[in-house]
Design an enzyme around this catalytic site. Sequence first.
Site, PDB file in Angstrom:
ATOM      1  CB  THR A 164     -13.248  71.076 -49.327  1.00 30.44           C
ATOM      2  OG1 THR A 164     -13.742  70.642 -50.731  1.00 30.44           O
ATOM      3  CG2 THR A 164     -11.899  71.284 -49.322  1.00 30.44           C
ATOM      4  CE  LYS A 239     -11.438  70.223 -53.678  1.00 29.12           C
ATOM      5  NZ  LYS A 239     -13.056  70.276 -53.284  1.00 29.12           N
ATOM      6  CE  LYS A 307     -13.135  75.789 -46.989  1.00 31.22           C
ATOM      7  NZ  LYS A 307     -13.426  74.396 -47.412  1.00 31.22           N
TER       8      LYS A 307
END
Length: 361
Positions: A164, A239, A307
């Site tokens: 990701t 995502k 994050k």
Amino acid sequence: MPSTLLAKPNINNLLSSTAMALCSAFCPRISANFRPKPFSSSPSKPLLSLSFKVFSSQATDASSQDKFSGRVGFLGLGIMGSPMAQNLIKAGCDVIVWNRTKSKCDPLISLGAKYRSSPEEVAANCDVTFAMLADPESAIDVACGKNGAVRGMGPGKGYVDISTVDVATSKLINEHIKARGALFLEAPVSGSKKPAEDGQLIFLTAGKKSLYELVSPLLDILGKSRFYLGEVGNGAAMKLVVNMIMGSMMASFSEGILLSKKVGLDPSVLVEVVSQGAISAPMYSLKGPSMVKSQYPTAFPLKHQQKDLRLALGLAESVSQSTPIAAAANELYKVAKSYGLSDEDFSAVIEALKAKSQDTA
């Protein structure tokens, strides 16, 4: 949860800026690093392609019916990478693995995997190499750094990055892979530890269509569905949007659990009610019972959720999209990290709210 985790500065000071912004303008302040560039009056190419075609694993494309016969590399054997690599080995694939900490390779070697000492060696000895890294910095280093996978790539090879990362990182790696004459596919996954173990992940792919078709049998081993979204960057963007929603949902769910308890309700009953209603989501029924008991077995580390929220906010700023709810949630996860909860499951964000309640009591 040990009380020592909460021995930190007053949480109200840490959250005050977000709270003030939400109350005044419903548009929180973002770091100057994320300020959007001024718009130009001249036409420009949009950041992302908005038209794309979606394929599911039930699609009738012939590639999904064939078994992949090449050698598969797998870089990164953390909480997600390890079970994914195991599933490939158990399905009969010829797998070569690498991880910064070699001991994490040992269980896979015992299952039949081979080991190489660098990403470059893995890529050089494999037809297709998968990479599952923790963050953009790691993804770039493993692909493009010293002894990186790019050095082992060449014509006829493929690189599938299932990490990701942000759009810019995915495009950067793509350019390096293309420069070697190889093919690139980004394929971040939706799902955490248990879906990875059970082969029930969702792949959000974008990039070279021929590589997507080639590795479809492998994706079908690892996941329950797959989507092809077109140009490189679309998979990363999808995502980040998904995880932005998820992080905000968990923060709101945490507030609901604590509020129900504060007014004398049984939070366990709240979890049941939510799980049976129109707002039901698997996350609530899976995480809720443990959260009520203040237990947070790690399936998706809190540091990774924060994050992803940070990257999603950067994406939003790049197209001048206001995301005040996600910004507020991000601040809460940052506070949870300051309490030493980074490696706990992201549901441990509820502990930051508990601390706030204690501070204002």
